[in-house]
Design a protein around this motif. Structure first.
Motif, mmCIF file in Angstrom:
data_model
loop_
_atom_site.group_PDB
_atom_site.id
_atom_site.type_symbol
_atom_site.label_atom_id
_atom_site.label_comp_id
_atom_site.label_asym_id
_atom_site.label_seq_id
_atom_site.Cartn_x
_atom_site.Cartn_y
_atom_site.Cartn_z
ATOM 1 N N ARG A 46 0.827 -1.207 0.000
ATOM 2 C CA ARG A 46 0.000 0.000 0.000
ATOM 3 C C ARG A 46 0.868 1.267 0.000
ATOM 4 N NH1 ARG A 46 -3.425 -3.144 3.762
ATOM 5 N NH2 ARG A 46 -5.395 -3.612 2.710
ATOM 6 N N VAL A 47 1.935 1.264 0.778
ATOM 7 C CA VAL A 47 2.833 2.420 0.810
ATOM 8 C C VAL A 47 3.384 2.696 -0.586
ATOM 9 C CG1 VAL A 47 5.095 3.227 1.643
ATOM 10 C CG2 VAL A 47 3.471 2.181 3.240
ATOM 11 N N ILE A 48 3.875 1.651 -1.238
ATOM 12 C CA ILE A 48 4.485 1.799 -2.558
ATOM 13 C C ILE A 48 3.438 2.200 -3.596
ATOM 14 C CG2 ILE A 48 5.549 0.475 -4.434
ATOM 15 C CD1 ILE A 48 7.002 -1.138 -2.193
ATOM 16 N N ALA A 49 2.297 1.530 -3.583
ATOM 17 C CA ALA A 49 1.265 1.809 -4.577
ATOM 18 C C ALA A 49 0.701 3.220 -4.431
ATOM 19 C CB ALA A 49 0.140 0.773 -4.467
ATOM 20 N N ARG A 50 0.547 3.700 -3.192
ATOM 21 C CA ARG A 50 0.065 5.071 -2.983
ATOM 22 C C ARG A 50 1.032 6.082 -3.577
ATOM 23 N NH1 ARG A 50 -0.919 4.163 3.333
ATOM 24 N NH2 ARG A 50 -2.796 2.867 3.270
ATOM 25 N N ARG A 51 2.330 5.848 -3.393
ATOM 26 C CA ARG A 51 3.327 6.763 -3.965
ATOM 27 C C ARG A 51 3.207 6.810 -5.486
ATOM 28 N NH1 ARG A 51 8.608 4.697 -0.501
ATOM 29 N NH2 ARG A 51 8.077 5.710 1.482
ATOM 30 N N LYS A 91 11.836 -3.691 -14.937
ATOM 31 C CA LYS A 91 11.050 -4.175 -13.803
ATOM 32 C C LYS A 91 11.929 -4.394 -12.575
ATOM 33 C CE LYS A 91 7.533 -6.419 -16.665
ATOM 34 N NZ LYS A 91 7.090 -7.699 -17.260
ATOM 35 N N LEU A 92 13.112 -4.973 -12.787
ATOM 36 C CA LEU A 92 14.009 -5.204 -11.660
ATOM 37 C C LEU A 92 14.523 -3.871 -11.111
ATOM 38 C CD1 LEU A 92 15.517 -7.114 -9.807
ATOM 39 C CD2 LEU A 92 17.275 -7.385 -11.575
ATOM 40 N N SER A 93 14.908 -2.953 -11.999
ATOM 41 C CA SER A 93 15.395 -1.644 -11.554
ATOM 42 C C SER A 93 14.336 -0.895 -10.765
ATOM 43 C CB SER A 93 15.809 -0.798 -12.767
ATOM 44 O OG SER A 93 16.855 -1.386 -13.477
ATOM 45 N N TYR A 94 13.128 -0.839 -11.319
ATOM 46 C CA TYR A 94 12.056 -0.108 -10.648
ATOM 47 C C TYR A 94 11.688 -0.747 -9.318
ATOM 48 C CZ TYR A 94 10.998 3.052 -14.552
ATOM 49 O OH TYR A 94 11.057 4.037 -15.500
ATOM 50 N N SER A 95 11.746 -2.069 -9.259
ATOM 51 C CA SER A 95 11.427 -2.749 -7.994
ATOM 52 C C SER A 95 12.420 -2.361 -6.911
ATOM 53 C CB SER A 95 11.432 -4.266 -8.200
ATOM 54 O OG SER A 95 10.405 -4.652 -9.082
ATOM 55 N N ILE A 96 13.694 -2.313 -7.258
ATOM 56 C CA ILE A 96 14.708 -1.907 -6.282
ATOM 57 C C ILE A 96 14.461 -0.465 -5.846
ATOM 58 C CG2 ILE A 96 17.163 -1.500 -5.911
ATOM 59 C CD1 ILE A 96 17.715 -3.753 -7.918
ATOM 60 N N GLU A 97 14.162 0.405 -6.813
ATOM 61 C CA GLU A 97 13.911 1.812 -6.486
ATOM 62 C C GLU A 97 12.701 1.968 -5.573
ATOM 63 O OE1 GLU A 97 15.768 3.595 -10.648
ATOM 64 O OE2 GLU A 97 13.600 3.544 -10.342
ATOM 65 N N LEU A 98 11.680 1.155 -5.803
ATOM 66 C CA LEU A 98 10.482 1.233 -4.969
ATOM 67 C C LEU A 98 10.769 0.819 -3.526
ATOM 68 C CD1 LEU A 98 7.873 -0.293 -7.454
ATOM 69 C CD2 LEU A 98 8.069 2.104 -6.795
ATOM 70 N N LEU A 99 11.823 0.026 -3.346
ATOM 71 C CA LEU A 99 12.188 -0.465 -2.017
ATOM 72 C C LEU A 99 13.327 0.341 -1.398
ATOM 73 C CD1 LEU A 99 12.111 -4.214 -3.038
ATOM 74 C CD2 LEU A 99 10.470 -3.125 -1.498
ATOM 75 N N GLU A 100 13.565 1.525 -1.909
ATOM 76 C CA GLU A 100 14.727 2.316 -1.507
ATOM 77 C C GLU A 100 14.816 2.548 0.002
ATOM 78 O OE1 GLU A 100 16.940 6.480 -2.812
ATOM 79 O OE2 GLU A 100 14.872 6.094 -3.417
ATOM 80 N N ASP A 101 13.671 2.625 0.659
ATOM 81 C CA ASP A 101 13.674 2.844 2.111
ATOM 82 C C ASP A 101 14.425 1.740 2.862
ATOM 83 O OD1 ASP A 101 12.090 4.998 1.544
ATOM 84 O OD2 ASP A 101 10.244 4.141 2.339
ATOM 85 N N LEU A 102 14.547 0.566 2.243
ATOM 86 C CA LEU A 102 15.158 -0.580 2.915
ATOM 87 C C LEU A 102 16.669 -0.640 2.721
ATOM 88 C CD1 LEU A 102 12.578 -3.371 1.947
ATOM 89 C CD2 LEU A 102 12.612 -1.979 4.014
ATOM 90 N N PHE A 103 17.249 0.316 2.026
ATOM 91 C CA PHE A 103 18.669 0.226 1.683
ATOM 92 C C PHE A 103 19.585 0.067 2.896
ATOM 93 C CE2 PHE A 103 18.860 2.360 -2.784
ATOM 94 C CZ PHE A 103 18.096 1.312 -3.276
ATOM 95 N N ARG A 104 19.151 0.566 4.045
ATOM 96 C CA ARG A 104 20.011 0.468 5.231
ATOM 97 C C ARG A 104 20.050 -0.940 5.811
ATOM 98 N NH1 ARG A 104 18.437 6.025 8.542
ATOM 99 N NH2 ARG A 104 19.059 7.490 6.901
ATOM 100 N N ASP A 105 19.085 -1.769 5.428
ATOM 101 C CA ASP A 105 19.076 -3.145 5.906
ATOM 102 C C ASP A 105 20.219 -3.922 5.246
ATOM 103 O OD1 ASP A 105 18.082 -6.142 5.545
ATOM 104 O OD2 ASP A 105 17.023 -5.295 7.259
ATOM 105 N N LYS A 106 20.907 -4.764 6.018
ATOM 106 C CA LYS A 106 22.099 -5.453 5.503
ATOM 107 C C LYS A 106 21.777 -6.346 4.306
ATOM 108 C CE LYS A 106 21.828 -9.296 8.814
ATOM 109 N NZ LYS A 106 22.545 -10.024 9.884
ATOM 110 N N ARG A 107 20.537 -6.838 4.231
ATOM 111 C CA ARG A 107 20.166 -7.690 3.102
ATOM 112 C C ARG A 107 20.078 -6.917 1.792
ATOM 113 N NH1 ARG A 107 15.414 -10.293 6.612
ATOM 114 N NH2 ARG A 107 15.713 -8.243 7.543
ATOM 115 N N PHE A 108 20.099 -5.591 1.890
ATOM 116 C CA PHE A 108 19.990 -4.750 0.707
ATOM 117 C C PHE A 108 21.204 -3.827 0.559
ATOM 118 C CE2 PHE A 108 15.819 -6.103 1.842
ATOM 119 C CZ PHE A 108 15.167 -6.325 0.636
ATOM 120 N N SER A 109 22.305 -4.200 1.217
ATOM 121 C CA SER A 109 23.471 -3.317 1.243
ATOM 122 C C SER A 109 24.103 -3.131 -0.128
ATOM 123 C CB SER A 109 24.508 -3.856 2.236
ATOM 124 O OG SER A 109 24.930 -5.153 1.858
#
Length: 294
Positions: A20-25, A205-223
């Protein structure tokens, strides 16, 4: 109408909340560019199309948990909207490319009038689309579906997916999409324009998906996401330029059939070879990076 506050994603957030957060944006960016797009602003056209593509990507990315009786219809309607938006954007890109190609030959620019007339015709169709009742219904129904669609109360496996943490789900989904992209990219050198187009869509699709999840970049799984994005964007630029050239070539041929002077100068062997080399190198670096391991 009361607006929902749009929080930031965090690694433990449930997938349904994250969707919902991503889709609203995406939905907000789509509607924010509506008026300027209707007026013909090329930047707004581009931004509206990006927002639409990101919304479609988000629905696909979360499809295991948001599939329901409404999702297929909405996907079809969003695809319908992409048609006239894409037509105008393709002409904007082709006209700009022509200017770049022929900037040293001003005597050859008389044919721009015909290209601009075609662009004006395409924009009139787009403006009618954006002012239509069908568009208004789509905007309203998409927003309602994101908030309270049938998917949000389905039980069983989908309910478990909706409740799972976004970080864990995203790492798995991104890894699957990356593996598919890299497998397809191995045949890049032998691809024709159509297959390269589909590879470009997978890349986007892969690029945009990563960009949509940008808030998670600080998590080690997304380093390593930033590095992955760098390689994906480099490949995207090269594949995008090849695709734009192919579309420009097709537009030029179409205008020539109508008796309009439109020199066919979009495609060049050296340029194509250079762009393919750049994309292939980016994929090799992405494969070596392995950014989405669990």
């Amino acid at each position: 109408q009361r607006r929902h506050p749009i929080p930031r994603l965090n690694a433990t957030m449930a997938c349904d909340t994250a969707f919902r957060v991503i889709a609203r944006r995406c939905h907000g960016n789509l509607t924010a560019n509506h008026d300027a797009t209707c007026r013909g602003d090329p930047v707004a056209v581009h931004q509206m199309r990006i927002a639409l593509t990101r919304l479609r990507t988000a629905i696909l990315f979360f499809s295991p948990m948001v599939a329901d009786t409404e999702s297929n219809r909405l996907r079809d309607e969003l695809k319908w909207l992409n048609g006239p938006l894409g037509a105008v954007r393709d002409l904007d890109v082709a006209i700009e490319r022509l200017r770049e190609i022929n900037k040293q030959r001003p005597q050859k620019r008389s044919y721009y009038r015909s290209w601009n007339e075609k662009r004006a015709d395409s924009h009139r169709l787009l403006a009618r689309t954006l002012r239509s009742a069908r568009y208004r219904r789509l905007v309203k129904s998409t927003s309602g579906w994101v908030e309270n669609g049938p998917w949000s109360i389905k039980k069983g496996k989908q309910a478990k997916e909706r409740a799972s943490p976004i970080a864990a789900y995203s790492a798995r989904q991104l890894r699957r999409w990356q593996q598919k992209l890299l497998k397809k990219s191995r045949k890049l050198a032998d691809m024709g324009a159509e297959k390269r187009h589909w590879l470009r869509l997978l890349n986007k699709k892969l690029s945009y998906s990563i960009e949509l999840l940008e808030d998670l970049f600080r998590d080690k799984r997304f380093s390593r996401q930033q590095d992955a994005l760098k390689h994906l964007r480099r490949a995207q630029r090269s594949l995008g330029q090849l695709n734009d050239d192919a579309k420009g070539q097709s537009l030029a041929a179409s205008l020539q059939r109508d008796g309009v002077p439109a020199p066919v100068q979009f495609l060049g062997h050296k340029r194509q070879k250079r762009l393919l080399r750049t994309a292939a190198a980016a994929y090799r670096k992405l494969a070596a990076l392995r950014p989405f391991r669990s």
